[in-house]
Design an enzyme around this catalytic site. Sequence first.
Site, PDB file in Angstrom:
ATOM      1  CB  SER A   7      -0.889   0.004   1.243  1.00  0.00           C
ATOM      2  OG  SER A   7      -1.392   1.316   1.452  1.00  0.00           O
ATOM      3  CG  HIS A  32      -3.747  -1.896  -1.553  1.00  0.00           C
ATOM      4  ND1 HIS A  32      -4.793  -2.738  -1.838  1.00  0.00           N
ATOM      5  CD2 HIS A  32      -4.177  -1.109  -0.544  1.00  0.00           C
ATOM      6  CE1 HIS A  32      -5.805  -2.477  -1.030  1.00  0.00           C
ATOM      7  NE2 HIS A  32      -5.460  -1.471  -0.231  1.00  0.00           N
ATOM      8  CG  ASP A  34      -5.249   2.078   0.725  1.00  0.00           C
ATOM      9  OD1 ASP A  34      -6.146   1.219   0.690  1.00  0.00           O
ATOM     10  OD2 ASP A  34      -4.104   1.856   1.170  1.00  0.00           O
ATOM     11  CG  MET A  36      -8.863   6.623   2.502  1.00  0.00           C
ATOM     12  SD  MET A  36      -7.956   6.844   4.031  1.00  0.00           S
ATOM     13  CE  MET A  36      -7.015   5.327   4.076  1.00  0.00           C
ATOM     14  CG  HIS A  66      -9.191  -0.572  -0.382  1.00  0.00           C
ATOM     15  ND1 HIS A  66      -8.535  -0.681   0.834  1.00  0.00           N
ATOM     16  CD2 HIS A  66     -10.516  -0.742  -0.115  1.00  0.00           C
ATOM     17  CE1 HIS A  66      -9.436  -0.905   1.783  1.00  0.00           C
ATOM     18  NE2 HIS A  66     -10.634  -0.926   1.242  1.00  0.00           N
ATOM     19  CG  MET A  68     -11.389   2.356   2.152  1.00  0.00           C
ATOM     20  SD  MET A  68      -9.903   2.497   3.153  1.00  0.00           S
ATOM     21  CE  MET A  68      -8.695   2.750   1.861  1.00  0.00           C
ATOM     22  CG  MET A 139     -11.330  -3.670   5.239  1.00  0.00           C
ATOM     23  SD  MET A 139      -9.824  -3.187   4.363  1.00  0.00           S
ATOM     24  CE  MET A 139      -8.970  -2.205   5.595  1.00  0.00           C
ATOM     25  CG  ASP A 176      -5.871  -3.224   3.330  1.00  0.00           C
ATOM     26  OD1 ASP A 176      -4.849  -2.881   3.943  1.00  0.00           O
ATOM     27  OD2 ASP A 176      -6.532  -2.453   2.601  1.00  0.00           O
ATOM     28  N   GLY A 177      -4.461  -4.641   6.381  1.00  0.00           N
ATOM     29  CA  GLY A 177      -4.409  -3.974   7.678  1.00  0.00           C
ATOM     30  C   GLY A 177      -3.559  -4.728   8.689  1.00  0.00           C
TER      31      GLY A 177
HETATM   32  C1  DX5 Z   1      -6.297   1.067   5.648  1.00  0.00           C
HETATM   33  C2  DX5 Z   1      -5.814   0.894   4.229  1.00  0.00           C
HETATM   34  C3  DX5 Z   1      -4.626   0.024   4.149  1.00  0.00           C
HETATM   35  C4  DX5 Z   1      -3.411   0.570   4.846  1.00  0.00           C
HETATM   36  C5  DX5 Z   1      -2.601  -0.593   5.332  1.00  0.00           C
HETATM   37  O1  DX5 Z   1      -7.552   1.602   5.675  1.00  0.00           O
HETATM   38  O2  DX5 Z   1      -6.833   0.291   3.449  1.00  0.00           O
HETATM   39  O3  DX5 Z   1      -4.342  -0.378   2.820  1.00  0.00           O
HETATM   40  O4  DX5 Z   1      -2.619   1.409   4.072  1.00  0.00           O
HETATM   41  O5  DX5 Z   1      -1.567  -0.134   6.129  1.00  0.00           O
HETATM   42  P1  DX5 Z   1      -0.832  -1.058   7.198  1.00  0.00           P
HETATM   43  O6  DX5 Z   1      -0.258  -2.206   6.459  1.00  0.00           O
HETATM   44  O7  DX5 Z   1       0.187  -0.145   7.772  1.00  0.00           O
HETATM   45  O8  DX5 Z   1      -1.880  -1.495   8.200  1.00  0.00           O
HETATM   46 ZN    ZN Z   2      -6.381  -0.664   1.508  1.00  0.00          ZN
END
Ligand code: DX5
Ligand code: ZN
Length: 215
Positions: A7, A32, A34, A36, A66, A68, A139, A176-177
Amino acid sequence: MTKIAPSILGVKDEDLVSTCTSLLNSGADYIHFDVMDGFFVSNRSFSYSVLEKLKKALPRAFFDVHLMIINVEQQVDKFIDAGADLITFHYEAVKKENVIPLINHIHQRGCKVGISIKPDTSFTEIKAYIPYIDLVLVMSVEPGKGGQSFMMSALEKIENIFALKILNPYLLIEVDGGINALTGQLCVSKGADVLVAGSYILKSDSYKERIDSLK
Ligand code: DX5
Ligand code: ZN
């Protein structure tokens, strides 16, 4: 073999191309990305214009997007046009009656489709969609930021979804996470195919060492 999707959340705009290049040269399978919107989660991150620049610079990279965000149906085409290879939306963000039309739309546009579920959403809610999608994203933290601790409750969910591969043998299970060498191994032992890792890989001097430790 387990696929690794670093990510790039938190990487500065000016460093994105060089960071993605190093990640790919170090064995990353997907990037990946992300997204938001400040509504589905409180933070905001990359827009489609960032993805467009990255895809132009790295046309052969596989972008695992991804989303969100709340307004998935209104936004999804921008990310497909920008070069997404896989679009994963949150089940919690889409009305039930719109899920199948959305899956069909993304597929018709030539893109793979994933559905993500938050830690409190049961796998049973998405069971009906499994024959029609390419990936489930489990998640293992509350979505919204990197650097959180892995929630062990994700393991049972992975195991349950793995059992549903009988409905779709091509389904990939992504997690993920809070992924590191230990939690990643636990996920793989329950049937995960793709591990997303942000801080574990990005906050290291050797991306290759970290990616190898997850494979
Ligand atoms: C969280 C994201 C992840 C995040 C993961 O909401 O979707 O992709 O960047 O980060 P780590 O691996 O540090 O938990
Ligand atoms: Zn993610």
